[in-house]
Enzyme design. Structure first.
Site, PDB file in Angstrom:
ATOM      1  CG  ASP A 182      97.023  76.459  98.837  1.00 18.24           C
ATOM      2  OD1 ASP A 182      98.339  75.295  98.490  1.00 18.24           O
ATOM      3  OD2 ASP A 182      96.607  77.651  98.311  1.00 18.24           O
ATOM      4  CG  LEU A 225     100.232  83.138  91.488  1.00 16.89           C
ATOM      5  CD1 LEU A 225     100.730  84.572  90.901  1.00 16.89           C
ATOM      6  CD2 LEU A 225     101.845  82.622  90.518  1.00 16.89           C
ATOM      7  NE  ARG A 226      98.815  81.154 100.719  1.00 18.04           N
ATOM      8  CZ  ARG A 226      97.819  81.045 100.337  1.00 18.04           C
ATOM      9  NH1 ARG A 226      97.115  79.610  99.719  1.00 18.04           N
ATOM     10  NH2 ARG A 226      97.318  82.011 100.824  1.00 18.04           N
ATOM     11  CB  ALA A 227     103.576  76.786  95.521  1.00 18.82           C
ATOM     12  CB  VAL A 271     105.666  78.984 100.191  1.00 14.16           C
ATOM     13  CG1 VAL A 271     106.536  78.022 101.111  1.00 14.16           C
ATOM     14  CG2 VAL A 271     104.659  79.551 100.788  1.00 14.16           C
TER      15      VAL A 271
END
Length: 361
Positions: free
Chosen positions: A171, A252-254, A257
């Site tokens: 991830d 919330l990384r998606a 990015v």
């Protein structure tokens, strides 16, 4: 010195296959260019079977970057070799900090390539991803620390047949591209012809693509310069949120990015603003390794999944016994799967059989 001359004069152990000459790898080329424009994306994970040009693409990207540096991390590398070492004895004795740089320092402003990254120890993958996302490498030993810049494009490749990365690690890669074997005869022929042409005469082959290579260098340079000026409006934010929620991603990384990748793409195209069209072009590389299914029905639908009640048994159970059974079940809860509390069971008279609770007439 122009970009084409700069490319020809870039030192390399051996001639690299030109990035512009890659055939049938549009999605991979886009992901690598975006990571080159914004190394803070967190790297690119390339998954695919053997012979799908994973390592070729990594080497090809390196010479497009300012220093053309390609650093390869071997499988047997130690943590010290990766992040560097501190001379503790010297620091305690003389008060002078002596730092021996590792591969992360060497890869600064270039490409750090890790083949079979799924076979690396988790501690090394953690260190790689931390530095790739932050652009800084910090070494700490016995209360003494040293930090240095480590802005590089991380490219990790893996063959899924040899094992997967842990979900917590996969991830953290910004983008992921999954390559497949090519079964289109025409495309296969183009790939083979290009490879044979390069192997027969690398210099002549590279010269044929020198102008296109120079254009890639110029586009990356211009995109890096334009990147800080590009922002996101509320409509773009809302669109990204909707895509990430629909994909059921964790955290919330998606979202972060996806916005950064879309901004890098807009800068590459010299656009004046980031649009939802840019989001659409980067969404798959961002969500491919983060997407989860929503197969589990919501709790509110649990009643609809309950098997129909047996009316015959219900009619045979006296009301007071039925209430007692319900109270016992509520007291124990449904979470103890396989456990049934003792409860009275109703009996249904069958024709020709004398119930035990009736006296013989």
């Amino acid at each position: 010195m122009n970009a084409a001359t700069e490319l020809r004069n870039t030192p390399a152990a051996r001639p690299a296959f030109p990035f512009a000459a890659l055939v049938g790898q549009a999605s991979l080329q886009q992901a690598l260019l975006l990571a080159a424009i914004d190394p803070g994306l967190g790297g690119v994970l390339v998954s695919g079977p053997r012979g799908t040009a994973k390592s070729t693409a990594a080497r090809a990207l390196a010479e497009l970057l300012p220093e053309g540096q390609l650093v390869t991390l071997p499988l047997g590398a130690s943590e010290d070799r990766l992040i560097g070492t501190l001379d503790i004895e010297s620091a305690l004795r003389d008060g002078a900090l002596r730092f021996s740089p590792g591969l992360l320092a060497k890869a600064h402003r270039g490409v750090l390539y890790v083949d079979e990254i799924n076979l690396l120890p988790d501690a090394l993958v953690d260190a790689l991803l931390d530095a790739a996302a932050s652009g800084v490498n910090t070494v700490e030993r016995d209360g003494i620390s040293h930090s240095h810049e480590a802005s590089f494009v991380l490219i990790g490749t893996m063959n899924p047949e040899e094992g997967e990365l842990r979900p917590q690690l996969i991830d953290r890669f910004g983008l992921m591209v999954e390559l497949e074997n090519c079964f289109d005869p025409l495309v296969r022929q183009q790939i083979v012809k290009a490879r044979l042409g390069f192997d027969l005469d690398p210099q002549a082959f590279r010269a044929a693509y020198a102008e296109q290579q120079a254009q890639h260098v110029q586009r990356i340079r211009a995109a890096r310069a334009a990147l800080p000026a590009l922002g996101f409006d509320d409509a773009v934010h809302a669109y990204v949120s909707a895509l990430c929620i629909a994909a059921a991603v964790d955290g919330l990384r998606a979202d972060l990015v996806m916005l950064r990748a879309a901004r890098a793409l807009a800068a590459l195209e010299q656009a004046t603003a980031v649009t939802t069209a840019h989001i659409d072009q980067v969404a798959e590389a961002v969500l491919h390794h983060r997407r989860h299914s929503r197969d589990t029905p919501p709790q509110g639908d649990a009643a609809a999944q309950t098997p129909p009640h047996d009316s015959a048994s219900a009619s045979a159970t006296p009301p007071d016994e039925s209430n007692a059974a319900a109270e016992a079940s509520a007291a124990t809860g449904d979470s103890e799967w396989g456990y049934l509390p003792p409860e009275p069971t109703g009996t249904t008279p069958v024709k020709g059989v004398i119930p035990l609770n009736e006296k013989k007439r």
